[in-house]
Design a protein around this motif. Structure first.
Motif, PDB file in Angstrom:
ATOM      1  N   TYR A 112       0.819  -1.214   0.000  1.00  0.00           N
ATOM      2  CA  TYR A 112       0.000   0.000   0.000  1.00  0.00           C
ATOM      3  C   TYR A 112       0.856   1.268   0.000  1.00  0.00           C
ATOM      4  N   GLY A 113       1.898   1.285   0.811  1.00  0.00           N
ATOM      5  CA  GLY A 113       2.740   2.469   0.890  1.00  0.00           C
ATOM      6  C   GLY A 113       2.405   3.387   2.040  1.00  0.00           C
ATOM      7  N   ASN A 114       1.319   3.102   2.762  1.00  0.00           N
ATOM      8  CA  ASN A 114       0.967   3.948   3.906  1.00  0.00           C
ATOM      9  C   ASN A 114       1.846   3.663   5.113  1.00  0.00           C
ATOM     10  N   ILE A 115       2.469   2.491   5.134  1.00  0.00           N
ATOM     11  CA  ILE A 115       3.338   2.108   6.225  1.00  0.00           C
ATOM     12  C   ILE A 115       4.549   1.405   5.632  1.00  0.00           C
ATOM     13  N   SER A 116       5.724   1.744   6.133  1.00  0.00           N
ATOM     14  CA  SER A 116       6.957   1.152   5.617  1.00  0.00           C
ATOM     15  C   SER A 116       8.017   1.236   6.705  1.00  0.00           C
ATOM     16  N   PRO A 117       8.978   0.306   6.716  1.00  0.00           N
ATOM     17  CA  PRO A 117      10.038   0.346   7.726  1.00  0.00           C
ATOM     18  C   PRO A 117      10.938   1.559   7.537  1.00  0.00           C
ATOM     19  N   ARG A 118      11.315   2.183   8.631  1.00  0.00           N
ATOM     20  CA  ARG A 118      12.133   3.389   8.570  1.00  0.00           C
ATOM     21  C   ARG A 118      13.537   3.175   9.118  1.00  0.00           C
ATOM     22  N   ILE A 205     -15.785  -1.248  -2.794  1.00  0.00           N
ATOM     23  CA  ILE A 205     -15.583  -2.228  -3.860  1.00  0.00           C
ATOM     24  C   ILE A 205     -14.313  -1.908  -4.633  1.00  0.00           C
ATOM     25  N   TYR A 206     -14.002  -0.636  -4.769  1.00  0.00           N
ATOM     26  CA  TYR A 206     -12.750  -0.209  -5.410  1.00  0.00           C
ATOM     27  C   TYR A 206     -11.556  -0.688  -4.603  1.00  0.00           C
ATOM     28  N   TYR A 207     -11.621  -0.530  -3.283  1.00  0.00           N
ATOM     29  CA  TYR A 207     -10.534  -0.985  -2.420  1.00  0.00           C
ATOM     30  C   TYR A 207     -10.376  -2.504  -2.482  1.00  0.00           C
ATOM     31  N   CYS A 208     -11.489  -3.231  -2.532  1.00  0.00           N
ATOM     32  CA  CYS A 208     -11.421  -4.698  -2.591  1.00  0.00           C
ATOM     33  C   CYS A 208     -10.682  -5.162  -3.835  1.00  0.00           C
ATOM     34  N   PHE A 209     -11.015  -4.582  -4.977  1.00  0.00           N
ATOM     35  CA  PHE A 209     -10.356  -5.026  -6.202  1.00  0.00           C
ATOM     36  C   PHE A 209      -8.897  -4.585  -6.243  1.00  0.00           C
ATOM     37  N   ILE A 210      -8.599  -3.368  -5.841  1.00  0.00           N
ATOM     38  CA  ILE A 210      -7.222  -2.878  -5.863  1.00  0.00           C
ATOM     39  C   ILE A 210      -6.345  -3.722  -4.939  1.00  0.00           C
ATOM     40  N   THR A 211      -6.911  -4.200  -3.838  1.00  0.00           N
ATOM     41  CA  THR A 211      -6.141  -5.034  -2.913  1.00  0.00           C
ATOM     42  C   THR A 211      -5.935  -6.438  -3.461  1.00  0.00           C
ATOM     43  N   LEU A 212      -7.007  -7.105  -3.872  1.00  0.00           N
ATOM     44  CA  LEU A 212      -6.902  -8.494  -4.309  1.00  0.00           C
ATOM     45  C   LEU A 212      -6.166  -8.633  -5.634  1.00  0.00           C
ATOM     46  N   GLY A 216      -2.638  -2.175  -5.193  1.00  0.00           N
ATOM     47  CA  GLY A 216      -2.290  -1.516  -3.940  1.00  0.00           C
ATOM     48  C   GLY A 216      -1.872  -0.069  -4.062  1.00  0.00           C
ATOM     49  N   PHE A 217      -2.763   0.797  -4.513  1.00  0.00           N
ATOM     50  CA  PHE A 217      -2.430   2.215  -4.611  1.00  0.00           C
ATOM     51  C   PHE A 217      -2.117   2.827  -3.248  1.00  0.00           C
ATOM     52  N   GLY A 218      -2.900   2.467  -2.234  1.00  0.00           N
ATOM     53  CA  GLY A 218      -2.679   3.019  -0.905  1.00  0.00           C
ATOM     54  C   GLY A 218      -3.529   4.226  -0.593  1.00  0.00           C
ATOM     55  N   ASP A 219      -4.411   4.631  -1.533  1.00  0.00           N
ATOM     56  CA  ASP A 219      -5.286   5.765  -1.238  1.00  0.00           C
ATOM     57  C   ASP A 219      -6.377   5.384  -0.256  1.00  0.00           C
ATOM     58  N   PHE A 220      -6.783   4.118  -0.248  1.00  0.00           N
ATOM     59  CA  PHE A 220      -7.707   3.582   0.747  1.00  0.00           C
ATOM     60  C   PHE A 220      -7.065   2.347   1.366  1.00  0.00           C
ATOM     61  N   VAL A 221      -6.929   2.364   2.700  1.00  0.00           N
ATOM     62  CA  VAL A 221      -6.323   1.237   3.413  1.00  0.00           C
ATOM     63  C   VAL A 221      -7.160   0.968   4.652  1.00  0.00           C
ATOM     64  N   ALA A 222      -7.630  -0.260   4.783  1.00  0.00           N
ATOM     65  CA  ALA A 222      -8.431  -0.628   5.948  1.00  0.00           C
ATOM     66  C   ALA A 222      -7.549  -0.789   7.181  1.00  0.00           C
ATOM     67  N   ASP A 223      -8.141  -0.599   8.335  1.00  0.00           N
ATOM     68  CA  ASP A 223      -7.453  -0.781   9.619  1.00  0.00           C
ATOM     69  C   ASP A 223      -6.245   0.148   9.751  1.00  0.00           C
ATOM     70  N   TRP A 241      -9.097 -12.659   4.612  1.00  0.00           N
ATOM     71  CA  TRP A 241      -9.766 -12.255   3.368  1.00  0.00           C
ATOM     72  C   TRP A 241      -8.753 -12.017   2.256  1.00  0.00           C
ATOM     73  N   ILE A 242      -7.639 -11.365   2.578  1.00  0.00           N
ATOM     74  CA  ILE A 242      -6.614 -11.102   1.565  1.00  0.00           C
ATOM     75  C   ILE A 242      -6.050 -12.407   1.022  1.00  0.00           C
ATOM     76  N   PHE A 243      -5.746 -13.361   1.908  1.00  0.00           N
ATOM     77  CA  PHE A 243      -5.104 -14.607   1.478  1.00  0.00           C
ATOM     78  C   PHE A 243      -6.010 -15.414   0.549  1.00  0.00           C
ATOM     79  N   PHE A 244      -7.214 -15.722   1.006  1.00  0.00           N
ATOM     80  CA  PHE A 244      -8.102 -16.554   0.193  1.00  0.00           C
ATOM     81  C   PHE A 244      -8.658 -15.775  -1.004  1.00  0.00           C
ATOM     82  N   GLY A 245      -8.827 -14.464  -0.849  1.00  0.00           N
ATOM     83  CA  GLY A 245      -9.274 -13.661  -1.985  1.00  0.00           C
ATOM     84  C   GLY A 245      -8.246 -13.619  -3.097  1.00  0.00           C
ATOM     85  N   LEU A 246      -6.963 -13.558  -2.751  1.00  0.00           N
ATOM     86  CA  LEU A 246      -5.905 -13.596  -3.756  1.00  0.00           C
ATOM     87  C   LEU A 246      -5.920 -14.919  -4.508  1.00  0.00           C
ATOM     88  N   ALA A 247      -6.096 -16.024  -3.778  1.00  0.00           N
ATOM     89  CA  ALA A 247      -6.133 -17.342  -4.417  1.00  0.00           C
ATOM     90  C   ALA A 247      -7.318 -17.435  -5.381  1.00  0.00           C
TER      91      ALA A 247
END
Length: 309
Positions: A112-118, A205-212, A216-223, A241-247
């Motif tokens: 996503y890009g909203n969080i990254s190691p520094r 629905i936009y976030y669901c498709f961009i994630t699966l 991963g644009f990162g404009d919408f990130v859950a949690d 959801w991410i794991f099985f949705g990707l499969a």
């Protein structure tokens, strides 16, 4: 002279035609995005400049240098997940649950890009973690996708024996499978995200498709909203959801690729007037649609066997 006869006479390679179609498709997408988002982007810039002038005129003690300092604080706070509303404290992004979800986004290449190691050690570890984690993730998703395919074909075989209609049964099983996956991995999460994140249904629905799709644009990130308190099960549900949705989406994309390959084969036969096309580099002699269909059926028989554990 018709286009078909011209292409046949010029012996245009199929890879060239496919490349031209791909380039045209990308350029059309660029034009559409340019027309849809370009004017809105200019309006947003104008509104921001107007808001900046109002802010400086309202708070006379704040000059350009002070505004830039405030912007740096806001930007740094958003990177670590700190809320600037009120004086309440926040654990930030690097909680255990959020860190686990971040690890999942690394190996799935969502990023996503909203969080990254520094830290330097965190960045180096992220490199090695991704090098070994991405292939492992691909292997596991491939195995899960094959299990899904086995279940789907077992159901199809069972119904074929009952109805004695092979093509119609397979089509209905595929259709029900796609619709069930769409409901389970898109509609239900869309409702959940709309309730817990406050997004509209279109944004969810936009976030669901961009994630699966691992875009991963990162404009919408859950949690990730520091102003919201999420339940503990929310991160676990999101990772599952991410794991099985990707499969599931990878399996659906593979089916789409197979359909495009079959259309490509029929289009080559059409360009050649129904005659057998001359062999291309890498092709096998006698590779007709009938033999390709036989090969697909043989591969299907192999996939029916459950993976060796």
């Amino acid at each position: 002279m018709r286009i078909k006869e011209i292409c046949k006479y010029a012996r245009v390679p199929s890879i060239l035609l496919l490349g031209v179609v791909y380039l045209i498709y990308v350029l059309i997408g660029g034009i559409v995005f340019w027309k849809l988002e370009g004017d809105l982007g200019k309006k947003d810039i104008g509104l921001l400049l107007s808001a900046k002038k109002k802010l400086l005129s309202r708070y006379t003690c704040l000059n350009q240098e002070g505004l830039e300092a405030v912007a740096v604080v806001v930007q740094d706070a958003s990177k670590v997940g700190l809320s600037l509303k009120g004086n309440k404290t926040s654990d930030g992004f690097w909680k255990f649950t959020s860190s686990a979800v971040f690890a999942a986004t690394v190996v799935t290449t969502i990023g996503y890009g909203n969080i990254s190691p520094r830290t330097t050690t965190g960045q180096i570890f992220c490199v090695f973690f991704a090098v070994f984690g991405i292939p492992l993730n691909m292997v596991v998703l491939n195995r899960v996708g094959k299990y899904m395919l086995v279940i789907e074909r077992k159901i199809s075989e069972f119904l074929e024996k009952k109805t004695k209609r092979k093509r119609c049964t397979r089509f209905l099983v595929h259709l029900v499978s796609y619709l069930s996956g769409a409901v389970l991995f898109f509609v239900v999460p869309m409702i959940v995200f709309q309730l817990h994140e406050g997004w509209t249904f279109s944004q969810a629905i936009y976030y669901c498709f961009i994630t699966l799709s691992t875009i991963g644009f990162g404009d919408f990130v859950a949690d990730s909203n520091p102003d919201k308190v999420y339940p503990e099960w929310y991160s676990v549900l999101m990772a599952t959801w991410i794991f099985f949705g990707l499969a599931w989406l990878a399996l659906a994309i593979n089916h789409s690729i197979d359909i495009l390959e079959r259309l490509n084969t029929h289009s080559r036969l059409w360009w050649n007037g129904g005659q057998k096309q001359e062999e291309e580099p890498g092709s096998v002699e006698g590779d007709t649609p009938e033999t390709q269909e036989t090969q697909v059926e043989e591969e299907d028989v192999e996939v029916k066997k459950p993976p060796i554990t």
